[in-house]
Write an enzyme that holds these catalytic residues in place. Structure first.
Site, PDB file in Angstrom:
ATOM      1  N   HIS A  56       0.712  -1.267   0.042  1.00  0.00           N
ATOM      2  CA  HIS A  56      -0.075  -0.082  -0.069  1.00  0.00           C
ATOM      3  C   HIS A  56       0.774   1.032  -0.045  1.00  0.00           C
ATOM      4  CE1 HIS A  56      -3.451   3.098   1.173  1.00  0.00           C
ATOM      5  NE2 HIS A  56      -4.121   1.948   0.707  1.00  0.00           N
ATOM      6  N   ASP A  78      -7.715  -5.608   0.127  1.00  0.00           N
ATOM      7  CA  ASP A  78      -8.392  -6.369  -1.045  1.00  0.00           C
ATOM      8  C   ASP A  78      -7.919  -7.899  -0.891  1.00  0.00           C
ATOM      9  OD1 ASP A  78      -7.498  -3.443  -2.861  1.00  0.00           O
ATOM     10  OD2 ASP A  78      -9.564  -4.437  -2.611  1.00  0.00           O
TER      11      ASP A  78
HETATM   12  C1  SDX Z   1      -6.200   0.019  -2.676  1.00  0.00           C
HETATM   13  O1  SDX Z   1      -4.629   4.534  -1.909  1.00  0.00           O
HETATM   14  C2  SDX Z   1      -5.342   4.090  -1.263  1.00  0.00           C
HETATM   15  O2  SDX Z   1      -5.630   4.158  -0.269  1.00  0.00           O
HETATM   16  C3  SDX Z   1      -6.052   2.673  -2.103  1.00  0.00           C
HETATM   17  C4  SDX Z   1      -7.152   1.706  -1.245  1.00  0.00           C
HETATM   18  C5  SDX Z   1      -8.424   2.542  -0.804  1.00  0.00           C
HETATM   19  O3  SDX Z   1      -8.974   2.166  -0.205  1.00  0.00           O
HETATM   20  O4  SDX Z   1      -8.596   3.466  -1.823  1.00  0.00           O
HETATM   21  O5  SDX Z   1      -6.367   1.216  -0.287  1.00  0.00           O
HETATM   22  C6  SDX Z   1      -7.540   0.478  -2.113  1.00  0.00           C
HETATM   23  O6  SDX Z   1      -5.915   0.386  -4.043  1.00  0.00           O
HETATM   24  C7  SDX Z   1      -5.509  -0.955  -2.066  1.00  0.00           C
HETATM   25  C8  SDX Z   1      -4.214  -1.578  -3.048  1.00  0.00           C
HETATM   26  C9  SDX Z   1      -4.651  -2.508  -3.996  1.00  0.00           C
HETATM   27  N1  SDX Z   1      -3.730  -2.862  -4.884  1.00  0.00           N
HETATM   28  C10 SDX Z   1      -3.005  -4.295  -4.882  1.00  0.00           C
HETATM   29  O7  SDX Z   1      -3.234  -5.027  -3.827  1.00  0.00           O
HETATM   30  C11 SDX Z   1      -2.150  -4.549  -6.059  1.00  0.00           C
HETATM   31  C12 SDX Z   1      -0.754  -4.717  -5.601  1.00  0.00           C
HETATM   32  N2  SDX Z   1      -0.203  -3.861  -4.588  1.00  0.00           N
HETATM   33  C13 SDX Z   1       1.057  -2.980  -5.581  1.00  0.00           C
HETATM   34  O8  SDX Z   1       0.698  -2.955  -6.758  1.00  0.00           O
HETATM   35  C14 SDX Z   1       1.352  -1.722  -4.918  1.00  0.00           C
HETATM   36  O9  SDX Z   1       1.647  -2.228  -3.347  1.00  0.00           O
HETATM   37  C15 SDX Z   1       0.551  -0.579  -4.610  1.00  0.00           C
HETATM   38  C16 SDX Z   1       0.016  -0.226  -6.017  1.00  0.00           C
HETATM   39  C17 SDX Z   1      -0.458  -0.756  -3.676  1.00  0.00           C
HETATM   40  C18 SDX Z   1       1.486   0.585  -4.172  1.00  0.00           C
HETATM   41  O10 SDX Z   1       2.368   0.820  -4.943  1.00  0.00           O
HETATM   42  P1  SDX Z   1       3.290   2.190  -4.537  1.00  0.00           P
HETATM   43  O11 SDX Z   1       2.953   2.570  -3.110  1.00  0.00           O
HETATM   44  O12 SDX Z   1       3.811   2.879  -5.665  1.00  0.00           O
HETATM   45  O13 SDX Z   1       4.612   1.287  -4.116  1.00  0.00           O
HETATM   46  P2  SDX Z   1       5.580   0.826  -5.096  1.00  0.00           P
HETATM   47  O14 SDX Z   1       5.152   0.253  -6.307  1.00  0.00           O
HETATM   48  O15 SDX Z   1       6.733   1.875  -5.309  1.00  0.00           O
HETATM   49  O16 SDX Z   1       6.743  -0.359  -4.321  1.00  0.00           O
HETATM   50  C19 SDX Z   1       7.436  -0.157  -3.423  1.00  0.00           C
HETATM   51  C20 SDX Z   1       8.449  -1.545  -3.610  1.00  0.00           C
HETATM   52  C21 SDX Z   1       8.691  -1.979  -5.288  1.00  0.00           C
HETATM   53  O17 SDX Z   1       9.888  -2.543  -4.930  1.00  0.00           O
HETATM   54  P3  SDX Z   1      11.355  -1.599  -5.350  1.00  0.00           P
HETATM   55  O18 SDX Z   1      11.008  -0.945  -6.845  1.00  0.00           O
HETATM   56  O19 SDX Z   1      11.287  -0.573  -4.327  1.00  0.00           O
HETATM   57  O20 SDX Z   1      12.437  -2.660  -5.263  1.00  0.00           O
HETATM   58  O21 SDX Z   1       7.560  -2.695  -3.199  1.00  0.00           O
HETATM   59  C22 SDX Z   1       7.341  -3.433  -4.196  1.00  0.00           C
HETATM   60  C23 SDX Z   1       7.570  -2.799  -5.577  1.00  0.00           C
HETATM   61  O22 SDX Z   1       8.102  -3.787  -6.544  1.00  0.00           O
HETATM   62  N3  SDX Z   1       5.896  -3.769  -4.106  1.00  0.00           N
HETATM   63  C24 SDX Z   1       5.655  -5.066  -4.256  1.00  0.00           C
HETATM   64  C25 SDX Z   1       4.091  -5.331  -4.268  1.00  0.00           C
HETATM   65  N4  SDX Z   1       3.866  -4.017  -3.759  1.00  0.00           N
HETATM   66  C26 SDX Z   1       4.751  -3.142  -3.657  1.00  0.00           C
HETATM   67  N5  SDX Z   1       6.083  -6.356  -4.481  1.00  0.00           N
HETATM   68  C27 SDX Z   1       5.356  -7.512  -4.660  1.00  0.00           C
HETATM   69  N6  SDX Z   1       4.033  -7.633  -4.378  1.00  0.00           N
HETATM   70  C28 SDX Z   1       3.321  -6.368  -4.321  1.00  0.00           C
HETATM   71  N7  SDX Z   1       2.216  -6.436  -3.997  1.00  0.00           N
END
Ligand code: SDX
Length: 430
Positions: A307, A365
């Site tokens: 998140h 989720d």
């Molecule tokens: C919702 O914003 C809100 O409040 C949203 C929400 C709401 O109620 O409105 O809470 C609802 O959208 C919840 C999130 C649902 N999405 C997912 O579950 C999809 C999987 N999650 C990721 O796509 C990700 O964690 C996000 C999109 C939720 C957050 O992405 P960020 O904040 O842009 O973080 P990032 O992509 O920069 O990740 C930081 C690091 C990265 O690695 P590095 O590049 O630093 O090496 O963490 C890794 C990412 O690759 N990472 C993951 C991961 N999520 C982040 N690696 C593996 N699996 C994951 N799920």
């Protein structure tokens, strides 16, 4: 907020003092409103990871503590002791209602649950196998063409009517999108049922026989609505605010929010998460998927994990996990393989340094799809249910923006790295 401090910025051999505001909760913010006019520079923050887009008094998230407050009330207390329409009132008007205020609000919502009969034709314009989110974006946007008496955003009364209409009609529209997709007739809302029970009945009743959901299912449905109601300036809420900043009518703004929520990185993650859990299938295949999630060359991510704000457990996920056990027990779905995979996946991931170091925890989720699946919803209905719930958050934030005297049309700038000015070249000379 109070402007008690300043931040000093030195750039291009010039120094600038920028006002710093201290919120009631959360980090201080540096006001850069006048930065470009004074210093001739922009700030750059593509994902808004360090940028406050607005002042708000509705919801606050403490990502480190894993705390979510709606007008100051913790989400776990609201999920346990309140119910969705009372939370709607709290989000919209800022205080918990008295009994009389709640009864009036629930009556107003209940009496707006039907949609214009002619709108039924919109559904028939879609293929039966259209994703219900596609149908919802279309039908909600089309409400602008029917409810002309609540589209003038300059009129507070019309804003109020539009708000009630949206909250009241979204379950009806979502249920109709579902019924249309499975070839069953639409079921009209009933005024003698509570919000969640009405929605379940509109989804699962058929003319051939009555449907009365178990109160535990109605309670679980209502709790899912409560847990998804609002969440600060997430992507879809920011979309609604940006659309509203141009003066677009409320139905168009909500349609924009639904479209944004659909993405798998946002509200679409609940569908993607259950599909991922089904694909994993058995506990012994979890390590393969954990390895893929950690592999920089593999675009796969654990859906329902991570998140932007929470760097601890999403408090909604905790409540959802408890609900999953309750609902599955009621439905006699002991040892649900998907729930077993989810719990084992959560355990293994949280013991893995990759997830621990990046502070990746289950989000809202991760468990919601398991409950919705057990209740009989297809995965395609998971995000529409999220949209039904989040409508009150979108509306509350939209109203707050319109009431903010400082609000203006949102128009970000950019870091331009494209070609500089050059002259047109005739095709014969290229
Ligand atoms: C919702 O914003 C809100 O409040 C949203 C929400 C709401 O109620 O409105 O809470 C609802 O959208 C919840 C999130 C649902 N999405 C997912 O579950 C999809 C999987 N999650 C990721 O796509 C990700 O964690 C996000 C999109 C939720 C957050 O992405 P960020 O904040 O842009 O973080 P990032 O992509 O920069 O990740 C930081 C690091 C990265 O690695 P590095 O590049 O630093 O090496 O963490 C890794 C990412 O690759 N990472 C993951 C991961 N999520 C982040 N690696 C593996 N699996 C994951 N799920």
């Amino acid at each position: 907020m109070t402007d008690t401090k300043t931040a000093k910025l030195s750039i291009n051999d010039r120094d600038f003092d920028l006002p710093v505001y201290s919120p009631t909760a959360g980090p201080d913010v540096i006001d850069i409103t006048k930065l470009y006019g004074q210093a001739g520079v922009f700030t750059h923050d593509p994902g808004f990871t360090s940028t406050s887009s607005c002042e708000s008094q509705i919801t606050f998230i403490d990502g480190d503590k894993g705390e979510l407050l709606h007008r100051g009330y913790p989400i776990d207390q609201l999920a346990k002791d309140s119910h969705y329409l009372e939370v709607c009132y709290l989000l919209l008007y800022g205080e918990l209602p008295t009994a009389a205020e709640l009864e009036d609000f629930e009556t107003r919502v209940t009496r707006h649950t039907m949609i214009h009969e002619q709108m039924h034709n919109f559904f028939r314009g879609f293929r039966r196998d259209a994703h219900p989110m596609a149908t919802m974006v279309g039908v909600v946007g089309a409400m602008s063409a029917f409810y002309h008496d609540s589209t003038d955003i300059a009129d507070p009364w019309q804003r109020e009517v539009a708000s009630i209409r949206m909250i009241a009609k979204m379950p009806t529209i979502a249920a109709m999108a579902y019924k249309y997709s499975i070839g069953q007739p639409f079921v009209y809302p009933r005024n003698d049922l509570d919000y969640a029970t009405n929605f379940l009945r509109m989804c699962f009743a058929v003319p051939a026989e009555e449907y009365v959901p178990d109160p535990v299912l109605s309670r679980a449905m209502d709790r899912i609505f409560t847990l998804h109601a609002d969440h600060e300036q997430n992507a879809s809420t920011s979309t609604v605010r940006l659309a509203g900043s141009s003066g677009a009518n409320p139905f168009a703004c909500i349609a924009a929010g639904i479209a944004c929520l659909w993405g798998p990185a946002h509200g679409g993650a609940n569908q993607a998460c259950l599909e991922m859990l089904h694909e994993i299938g058995t506990v012994d295949r979890i390590p393969e998927y954990i390895a893929r999630a950690k592999d920089k060359n593999d675009p796969f991510r654990l859906m329902g994990f991570g998140h932007r704000v929470y760097k601890n457990f999403d408090p909604r996920a905790k409540v959802m996990k408890e609900s999953a056990d309750e609902v599955l027990d009621l439905l006699g779905v002991e040892n649900n393989p998907t729930l077993q995979v989810a719990k084992e996946l959560e355990k293994i991931a949280l013991e893995d340094s990759y997830f621990a170091d990046k502070k990746l925890y289950p989000n809202v989720d991760f468990y919601s799809g398991i409950i919705l699946d057990a209740m009989g919803f297809p995965t395609s209905m998971f995000t529409p249910i999220f949209a039904v719930s989040r409508t009150v958050g979108w509306i509350a934030q939209w109203k707050e923006m319109l009431n903010d005297p400082a609000a203006k049309i949102g128009r970000p700038r950019q870091l331009y790295t494209g070609p500089t000015k050059r002259n047109y070249v005739d095709i014969a000379k290229r």
